[in-house]
Design a protein around this motif. Structure first.
Motif, PDB file in Angstrom:
ATOM      1  N   UNK A 321     -28.402 -28.567  55.946  1.00  0.00           N
ATOM      2  CA  UNK A 321     -29.348 -27.749  56.153  1.00  0.00           C
ATOM      3  C   UNK A 321     -29.630 -26.544  55.239  1.00  0.00           C
ATOM      4  N   UNK A 322     -28.241 -26.049  54.806  1.00  0.00           N
ATOM      5  CA  UNK A 322     -28.428 -24.852  53.935  1.00  0.00           C
ATOM      6  C   UNK A 322     -28.789 -25.071  52.562  1.00  0.00           C
ATOM      7  N   UNK A 323     -28.460 -26.435  52.203  1.00  0.00           N
ATOM      8  CA  UNK A 323     -28.437 -26.697  50.701  1.00  0.00           C
ATOM      9  C   UNK A 323     -29.975 -26.916  50.653  1.00  0.00           C
ATOM     10  N   UNK A 324     -30.759 -27.258  51.572  1.00  0.00           N
ATOM     11  CA  UNK A 324     -32.012 -27.611  51.434  1.00  0.00           C
ATOM     12  C   UNK A 324     -32.894 -26.539  51.950  1.00  0.00           C
ATOM     13  N   UNK A 325     -32.144 -25.341  52.106  1.00  0.00           N
ATOM     14  CA  UNK A 325     -33.015 -23.921  52.558  1.00  0.00           C
ATOM     15  C   UNK A 325     -33.795 -24.210  53.791  1.00  0.00           C
ATOM     16  N   UNK A 326     -33.414 -24.876  54.896  1.00  0.00           N
ATOM     17  CA  UNK A 326     -34.052 -25.109  56.277  1.00  0.00           C
ATOM     18  C   UNK A 326     -33.161 -24.384  57.318  1.00  0.00           C
ATOM     19  N   UNK A 327     -34.169 -23.490  57.807  1.00  0.00           N
ATOM     20  CA  UNK A 327     -33.531 -22.506  59.077  1.00  0.00           C
ATOM     21  C   UNK A 327     -33.394 -23.106  60.166  1.00  0.00           C
ATOM     22  N   UNK A 328     -32.157 -23.042  60.742  1.00  0.00           N
ATOM     23  CA  UNK A 328     -31.777 -23.406  62.136  1.00  0.00           C
ATOM     24  C   UNK A 328     -31.930 -22.516  63.237  1.00  0.00           C
ATOM     25  N   UNK A 329     -32.577 -23.206  64.389  1.00  0.00           N
ATOM     26  CA  UNK A 329     -32.823 -22.561  65.518  1.00  0.00           C
ATOM     27  C   UNK A 329     -31.872 -22.350  66.738  1.00  0.00           C
ATOM     28  N   UNK A 330     -31.555 -23.848  67.117  1.00  0.00           N
ATOM     29  CA  UNK A 330     -30.437 -23.929  67.997  1.00  0.00           C
ATOM     30  C   UNK A 330     -29.730 -25.090  67.693  1.00  0.00           C
ATOM     31  N   UNK A 331     -28.325 -25.133  68.375  1.00  0.00           N
ATOM     32  CA  UNK A 331     -27.489 -26.078  68.069  1.00  0.00           C
ATOM     33  C   UNK A 331     -26.676 -26.508  69.354  1.00  0.00           C
ATOM     34  N   UNK A 332     -27.391 -27.008  70.347  1.00  0.00           N
ATOM     35  CA  UNK A 332     -26.702 -27.783  71.562  1.00  0.00           C
ATOM     36  C   UNK A 332     -25.679 -28.612  71.313  1.00  0.00           C
ATOM     37  N   UNK A 333     -24.523 -28.836  71.824  1.00  0.00           N
ATOM     38  CA  UNK A 333     -23.721 -30.140  71.266  1.00  0.00           C
ATOM     39  C   UNK A 333     -23.052 -30.562  72.492  1.00  0.00           C
ATOM     40  N   UNK A 334     -22.415 -31.726  72.395  1.00  0.00           N
ATOM     41  CA  UNK A 334     -21.536 -32.649  73.250  1.00  0.00           C
ATOM     42  C   UNK A 334     -20.308 -32.825  72.488  1.00  0.00           C
ATOM     43  N   UNK A 335     -19.412 -33.910  73.268  1.00  0.00           N
ATOM     44  CA  UNK A 335     -18.233 -34.229  72.881  1.00  0.00           C
ATOM     45  C   UNK A 335     -18.429 -35.039  71.574  1.00  0.00           C
ATOM     46  N   UNK A 336     -19.403 -35.955  71.659  1.00  0.00           N
ATOM     47  CA  UNK A 336     -19.517 -37.108  70.560  1.00  0.00           C
ATOM     48  C   UNK A 336     -20.950 -36.708  69.807  1.00  0.00           C
ATOM     49  N   UNK A 337     -21.716 -35.807  70.038  1.00  0.00           N
ATOM     50  CA  UNK A 337     -22.971 -35.803  69.662  1.00  0.00           C
ATOM     51  C   UNK A 337     -23.437 -34.221  69.431  1.00  0.00           C
ATOM     52  N   UNK A 338     -24.349 -34.217  68.505  1.00  0.00           N
ATOM     53  CA  UNK A 338     -24.899 -32.644  68.434  1.00  0.00           C
ATOM     54  C   UNK A 338     -26.428 -32.564  68.364  1.00  0.00           C
ATOM     55  N   UNK A 339     -27.220 -31.728  68.466  1.00  0.00           N
ATOM     56  CA  UNK A 339     -28.476 -31.728  68.575  1.00  0.00           C
ATOM     57  C   UNK A 339     -28.947 -30.304  67.693  1.00  0.00           C
ATOM     58  N   UNK A 340     -29.409 -30.275  66.626  1.00  0.00           N
ATOM     59  CA  UNK A 340     -30.076 -29.629  65.757  1.00  0.00           C
ATOM     60  C   UNK A 340     -31.576 -29.371  65.603  1.00  0.00           C
ATOM     61  N   UNK A 341     -31.902 -28.003  66.190  1.00  0.00           N
ATOM     62  CA  UNK A 341     -33.340 -27.746  66.413  1.00  0.00           C
ATOM     63  C   UNK A 341     -33.760 -26.833  65.261  1.00  0.00           C
ATOM     64  N   UNK A 342     -34.907 -27.086  64.450  1.00  0.00           N
ATOM     65  CA  UNK A 342     -35.187 -26.495  63.380  1.00  0.00           C
ATOM     66  C   UNK A 342     -36.792 -26.267  63.390  1.00  0.00           C
ATOM     67  N   UNK A 343     -37.282 -25.503  62.530  1.00  0.00           N
ATOM     68  CA  UNK A 343     -38.669 -25.512  62.467  1.00  0.00           C
ATOM     69  C   UNK A 343     -39.436 -26.575  61.566  1.00  0.00           C
ATOM     70  N   UNK A 344     -40.611 -26.923  61.860  1.00  0.00           N
ATOM     71  CA  UNK A 344     -41.020 -28.121  61.266  1.00  0.00           C
ATOM     72  C   UNK A 344     -41.127 -27.777  59.736  1.00  0.00           C
ATOM     73  N   UNK A 345     -40.799 -28.951  59.053  1.00  0.00           N
ATOM     74  CA  UNK A 345     -40.903 -28.808  57.423  1.00  0.00           C
ATOM     75  C   UNK A 345     -41.434 -30.527  57.035  1.00  0.00           C
TER      76      UNK A 345
END
Length: 437
Positions: A321-345
């Protein structure tokens, strides 16, 4: 002593400016006044938008493009009964500079001319923001500005100051982001050690929910700095979110007031620590202060077995995300998964992101949703009231709304819920009904 700021709607016509004059003269403590450029009317757009059009014109055509702006100010001055031609010198200077002027100079002229006009009407001193607000490059210099602003305003018993801009060390004008006059007002309030910073606008204050969706939403009488930041992040746009930083350093409250409704009590935005220590009290003692939200987020679901045992997995995902300059809003996660919420691009950027993550961490699967709305339930009272999240989830379930995400901050100040864009309005109505704010 009070520092006051008037927004674009308040400064849009001669009639509204006469109301501003009455407001200022009704309280002798209102000695330092910051103004925005005139806002839109039934027959004309916002002056700042008009000036953006001037900048976008060919250099040789800029003076002609500026003509409607000049006429707008001349008509306001005439309506106020000011001396004919009072701003002619300013207009002529601007027109000479227009062909070679940069964006910041041109778009700042609305505030500049508006402050000149109001200073003449009130018989206050005019103090240009270039003498008060300093930038280093495009970065606002808080410490130097406070010293500069304090020293200059000590020379004036009362003054009108244009908002929205300052200058760099070379004297070149630099603007804040749109709505930055709110920040200018806070800078002045801190510099003069104001008792309160009054921000006059065209609404009665912050609402418990968006009244366009929840018609029975009510005005919040007291809000903390931290609650404001959470609500502003979620789209409650009554006040520029960065405007609290200057006044927070001096524990100066902000009072949102309606220029056109003198009977409204408005919303006081107060130091968080003072509120938690009991210095301020809310009229309605509820665990929830407000509910706000925004639509059109993207949500990327990443699944990989044994993700929790793979050192650096999350860091490597986030680096994409950083390399593409995309801002992250939230990162809920589990043991084998993660969810990344970000503004529309744009879609090409999404494709580049997915390819980068695939190469970096080799996930088992990825899925992206492009219709996610986020809703924030905000309030200091939640910390002492168990079950707030459970009540919210149950209410959404009973309303037939699928919950896509839940994230609660460690401070227990907010709960973030994710639903689909299509369910956004229904979710706000349901949650507002549950907590009866």
């Amino acid at each position: 002593m009070k520092a006051v700021k008037f927004g674009g709607t308040s400064m849009s016509t001669a009639d509204s400016i006469n109301i501003v004059k009455t407001v200022i003269e009704s309280d002798s403590e209102r000695r330092y006044v910051v103004v925005s450029a005139p806002g839109k009317t039934d027959t004309s757009g916002k002056v700042t938008d008009m000036l953006i059009g001037v900048f976008n014109a060919a250099p040789s055509a800029r003076a002609a493009a500026f003509a409607p702006v000049r006429v707008r100010f001349e008509n306001i001055c005439a309506g106020l009964g000011l001396e004919r031609g009072i701003l002619d010198g300013e207009f002529n200077d601007i027109e000479v500079r227009l062909p070679n002027a940069g964006y910041d100079y041109i778009v700042s002229r609305g505030e500049y001319l508006c402050a000149k006009m109001l200073a003449a009407l009130l018989h206050y001193d005019f103090v240009d923001a270039t003498e008060l607000v300093r930038f280093s490059g495009r970065t606002y210099d808080d410490a130097y500005t406070n010293v500069l602003c304090r020293a200059e305003l000590e020379k004036h018993s009362d003054a009108v100051i244009p908002g929205f801009y300052g200058a760099d060390a070379s004297g070149n004008i630099v603007t804040f982001s749109r709505g930055g006059s709110d920040v200018s007002g806070a800078i002045v309030a801190r510099a003069v050690n104001a008792e309160i910073y009054e921000n006059f606008t065209d609404v009665d204050g912050f609402m418990t929910c968006d009244p366009r969706i929840v018609p029975h939403a009510t005005t919040i009488d007291v809000l903390t700095y931290k609650e404001l930041r959470e609500l502003a992040y979620m789209g409650a746009n009554v006040l520029h979110p960065e405007s609290i930083f200057p006044v927070r350093k001096a524990n100066i409250p902000i009072h949102i007031l309606n220029t056109f409704n003198r009977n409204a009590v408005g919303t006081k935005i107060v130091p968080t620590e003072q509120f938690l220590n009991g210095q301020y009290d809310r009229a309605k003692k509820m665990p929830i202060t407000a509910i706000a939200g925004k639509k059109h987020f993207f949500s990327l679901y990443i699944d990989k077995s044994m993700m929790n045992a793979e050192i650096g997995f999350v860091r490597r995902v986030l680096s994409c995300f950083e390399k593409l300059n995309i801002a992250i809003e939230h990162i809920p996660s589990g043991i084998d998964s993660m969810n990344v919420v970000f503004s529309a691009v744009e879609r090409p950027l999404v494709d580049a992101l997915l390819k980068s993550i695939e190469n970096e961490v080799k996930p088992d699967s990825m899925h992206i949703a492009t219709d996610v709305a986020l809703i924030a339930i905000v309030g200091h009272g939640m910390k002492d009231r168990p079950g707030t999240a459970a009540r919210a989830i149950t209410r959404l379930s009973n309303a037939g709304i699928n919950l896509r995400m839940i994230d609660q901050g460690a401070s227990e100040l907010n709960i973030i819920l994710g639903v689909s864009d299509d369910d956004f309005d229904r979710a706000l109505v349901a949650l507002n009904g549950e907590f009866e704010i």
